[in-house]
Design an enzyme around this catalytic site. Structure first.
Site, mmCIF file in Angstrom:
data_model
loop_
_atom_site.group_PDB
_atom_site.id
_atom_site.type_symbol
_atom_site.label_atom_id
_atom_site.label_comp_id
_atom_site.label_asym_id
_atom_site.label_seq_id
_atom_site.Cartn_x
_atom_site.Cartn_y
_atom_site.Cartn_z
ATOM 1 C CD GLN A 30 -7.404 32.084 32.951
ATOM 2 O OE1 GLN A 30 -7.425 33.435 33.029
ATOM 3 N NE2 GLN A 30 -8.585 31.695 32.370
ATOM 4 C CG ASP A 85 -17.238 33.995 36.828
ATOM 5 O OD1 ASP A 85 -18.343 34.196 37.162
ATOM 6 O OD2 ASP A 85 -16.325 34.994 36.797
ATOM 7 C CD GLU A 105 -13.468 31.973 29.372
ATOM 8 O OE1 GLU A 105 -12.147 31.767 29.345
ATOM 9 O OE2 GLU A 105 -14.018 33.068 29.702
ATOM 10 C CG ASP A 137 -9.370 34.920 20.543
ATOM 11 O OD1 ASP A 137 -9.683 35.402 19.571
ATOM 12 O OD2 ASP A 137 -8.627 35.297 21.481
ATOM 13 N N GLY A 138 -12.549 35.176 21.777
ATOM 14 C CA GLY A 138 -13.693 36.115 21.490
ATOM 15 C C GLY A 138 -13.270 36.670 20.210
ATOM 16 C CG ASP A 155 -17.097 39.693 33.219
ATOM 17 O OD1 ASP A 155 -16.318 40.600 33.546
ATOM 18 O OD2 ASP A 155 -17.207 38.590 33.808
ATOM 19 C CB THR A 157 -8.722 38.881 32.889
ATOM 20 O OG1 THR A 157 -7.978 38.939 31.434
ATOM 21 C CG2 THR A 157 -9.212 37.670 33.088
ATOM 22 C CG ASP A 158 -7.991 44.386 34.964
ATOM 23 O OD1 ASP A 158 -8.913 44.726 34.478
ATOM 24 O OD2 ASP A 158 -7.453 44.400 36.094
#
Length: 275
Positions: A30, A85, A105, A137-138, A155, A157-158
């Site tokens: 990203q 974060d 994460e 990867d979750g 948690d 991202t969209d």
């Protein structure tokens, strides 16, 4: 002087003045932007969407974390998926019952950047010995893991190219399988006013796999639309009923800035604007 412009809806935009650029670049997953604003403090942007600001990140992280952690009678093992974060991690670590928190994460470079540029906010969270940090990867982690967790916090991202796998029936079934008896799952559910499709998805897909489910909300000023939704689900615990009855265990949580027994209860009464 430059401005960052965010658009999560084709008819709605907001701009934030960039008073001091800190970082601009790309990871393998990203685009990342960090800058300071005189009002909001440090701002983290991923793929042109505001993730946190120093001004109000505590509202999001405290409500997301402490509602399930306080509702669970004895949360010892917690899984966080996403939340690179580190602010959600910081709040989980405040609970004295916690023995271990596993954080998965996908973007290790993001974690590194946040440790470097958000250290004042994170308060040493990534250095806590109770943390098991997994860069992976979750969805893949859940597929391969056989551990059980008292609370699972998603948690992400969209929905986008990096998080699509976290919005599937298969993923929710995996989460349910990894919950210990009495476990609770929560996930961020976007802005109910401008992103009603996320709320519908969570209601019809995530919550449908559990006996109990619903939403709670928090007003986060920086997020477009103001009100932000969180989806919860459990086979054992009804978080709506727990909030209605009241819960005094929050007294064991030190140094919360927004979360209290009153904001806990209020989160279940906030209703989204019509979509």
């Amino acid at each position: 002087m430059s401005w960052f412009e965010e658009c999560i809806h084709p008819e709605i935009r907001q701009s934030i003045r960039v008073d001091k650029p800190i970082f601009e670049g790309e990871t393998d997953f990203q685009t990342v932007s960090l800058f300071d604003n005189n009002l909001l403090g440090r701002v983290l942007v991923l793929d042109d969407a505001v993730q946190i600001t120093q001004f109000d990140e505590h509202i999001y992280s405290e409500i997301m974390v402490h509602i399930p952690m306080v509702s669970h009678p004895d949360a010892k093992n917690v899984l966080i998926i996403g939340a690179g974060d580190g602010t959600v991690l910081r709040e989980v670590l405040k609970h004295e019952t916690l023995l271990q928190v596993t954080m998965v994460e996908i973007d290790g470079a993001l974690v590194k950047l946040c440790r470097e540029h958000l250290s004042d906010i994170l308060q040493g969270a990534f250095d806590d010995p109770r943390l098991d940090l997994v860069i992976d990867d979750g969805a893949k982690y859940l597929q391969e893991s056989h551990r059980e967790f008292d609370v699972i916090i998603i948690d992400s991202t969209d929905p986008d190219d990096n998080s699509t796998a976290l919005f599937t029936d298969e993923f929710y079934i995996k989460c349910k399988a990894r919950l210990a008896k009495g476990g609770i799952m929560v996930a961020q559910a976007g802005c109910p006013a401008y992103q009603p499709s996320i709320r519908t998805h969570m209601s019809e897909r995530m919550q449908a796999h559990f006996r109990y489910g619903g939403f709670y909300h928090a007003a986060v000023p920086t997020y477009i639309g103001g009100l932000h939704a969180f989806s919860w689900a459990s086979d054992t615990l009804d978080l709506n009923a727990i909030a209605e009855q009241g819960n005094d265990t929050m007294r064991s949580i030190p140094k919360t800035r927004y979360y209290t027994s009153r904001s806990h209860k209020a989160a279940f009464y906030m209703e989204p604007a019509a979509g």
